[in-house]
Scaffold this motif. Structure first.
Motif, mmCIF file in Angstrom:
data_model
loop_
_atom_site.group_PDB
_atom_site.id
_atom_site.type_symbol
_atom_site.label_atom_id
_atom_site.label_comp_id
_atom_site.label_asym_id
_atom_site.label_seq_id
_atom_site.Cartn_x
_atom_site.Cartn_y
_atom_site.Cartn_z
ATOM 1 N N UNK A 49 0.857 -1.202 0.000
ATOM 2 C CA UNK A 49 0.000 0.000 0.000
ATOM 3 C C UNK A 49 0.881 1.235 0.000
ATOM 4 N N UNK A 50 0.267 2.361 -0.340
ATOM 5 C CA UNK A 50 0.956 3.637 -0.178
ATOM 6 C C UNK A 50 0.593 4.198 1.196
ATOM 7 N N UNK B 2 -6.358 -8.226 -0.095
ATOM 8 C CA UNK B 2 -5.589 -7.630 0.994
ATOM 9 C C UNK B 2 -4.990 -6.318 0.487
ATOM 10 N N UNK B 3 -5.306 -5.230 1.175
ATOM 11 C CA UNK B 3 -4.983 -3.909 0.625
ATOM 12 C C UNK B 3 -4.029 -3.080 1.494
ATOM 13 N N UNK B 4 -3.620 -3.602 2.630
ATOM 14 C CA UNK B 4 -2.661 -2.845 3.456
ATOM 15 C C UNK B 4 -1.959 -3.760 4.458
ATOM 16 N N UNK B 5 -0.801 -3.299 4.918
ATOM 17 C CA UNK B 5 -0.230 -3.847 6.143
ATOM 18 C C UNK B 5 -1.026 -3.190 7.269
ATOM 19 N N UNK B 8 1.742 -4.806 12.787
ATOM 20 C CA UNK B 8 2.776 -5.770 13.163
ATOM 21 C C UNK B 8 2.531 -6.081 14.637
ATOM 22 N N UNK B 51 -3.158 4.679 5.404
ATOM 23 C CA UNK B 51 -2.847 3.896 4.206
ATOM 24 C C UNK B 51 -3.786 4.249 3.052
ATOM 25 N N UNK B 57 -1.903 1.809 9.478
ATOM 26 C CA UNK B 57 -0.947 0.787 9.922
ATOM 27 C C UNK B 57 -0.556 1.077 11.366
ATOM 28 N N UNK B 85 2.236 -10.826 11.648
ATOM 29 C CA UNK B 85 1.953 -9.670 10.802
ATOM 30 C C UNK B 85 0.504 -9.782 10.346
ATOM 31 N N UNK B 87 -2.560 -8.334 7.555
ATOM 32 C CA UNK B 87 -2.984 -7.622 6.354
ATOM 33 C C UNK B 87 -4.444 -7.222 6.485
#
Lengths: 150, 150
Positions: A49-50, B2-5, B8, B51, B57, B85, B87
């Motif tokens: 992602x950004x 899935x579009x982002x982290x 964590x 994000x 995040x 992690x 997503x």
């Protein structure tokens, strides 16, 4: 100032197989691939992602190119898994110096070259509650985007 | 998809001390704190960035509330460090089902409740190159932002 989760570094035994797993399971694509001889790794960056600071978040898959590299030794001891986390900053030099001043060990005297021409340093995991922590400044403000056009 | 982290997840022995480390070292603030009795953890979410999918995040700091919880057992074996992690996806049910169909073990039959009312599930680390991987759908599309106003 640290303004994003830049990447999660994941150690793997076989980069091509691990890239194939992430593609098949989640649809994640390789954004960039390189060998970093100094770090002793072959790596693939998967852009997820950004981020609101103008950067991006990646998974960084790392295969050691030699057993005596830091990642090679880590993999022999721990097996595959999350090796480090990385925060993005516009000023890795200033942030590393400030953090060193707080008594956290910074592993390099000066930042070294990381993925995609970035400048990076690491903080000692024993000073960071067990987490090997990287600080990253991208090669240029829009490096994440321009490198997509290579 | 899935579009982002999303986050964590970091296991720690003492949540307050670890929160204090992240605040003193990097300036990261606690965005949300809760106890999840089902997961057996007391946790703090530190928001790092927003994000491009409209989410955010986080670092999720996890202290076990009992030794026989998943995080408690993991901590006893591994010591402090990155536990998993995660997503973000708009459809944890659909993505979990699709991923199960590819032969990756999904740990829950149905998603359970995670941080801030999200719905979560986990993928078996042995099927994910050593990485315990969580899938998360936020409680509502703008949950990350509205909860800041509580």
């Amino acid at each position: 100032m640290l303004t994003r989760i830049d990447h999660i570094g994941i150690a793997c035994r076989n980069l091509d197989e691990t890239v194939a797993f992430y593609k098949a399971t989640y649809g994640f694509e390789v954004f960039h691939e390189e060998v970093n001889e100094e770090q002793g790794v072959r790596e693939a960056m998967l852009k997820i992602n950004e981020t609101s600071d103008g950067g991006a978040s990646y998974l960084q898959l790392l295969e050691p190119t030699r057993e005596d590299s830091a990642v090679g030794k880590w993999l022999a001891k721990n097996g595959e898994g999350v090796h480090h986390i990385a925060f993005g900053t516009a000023d890795v030099d200033g942030d590393a110096e400030a953090i060193r001043g707080k008594g956290v060990r910074v592993l390099y005297d000066e930042p070294r070259i990381g993925s995609m021409g970035s400048r990076i340093t690491f903080l000692h995991p024993k000073d960071c509650h067990g987490v090997l922590t990287e600080l990253v400044t991208s090669a240029e403000p829009s490096a994440d985007h321009s490198s997509a056009e290579h």
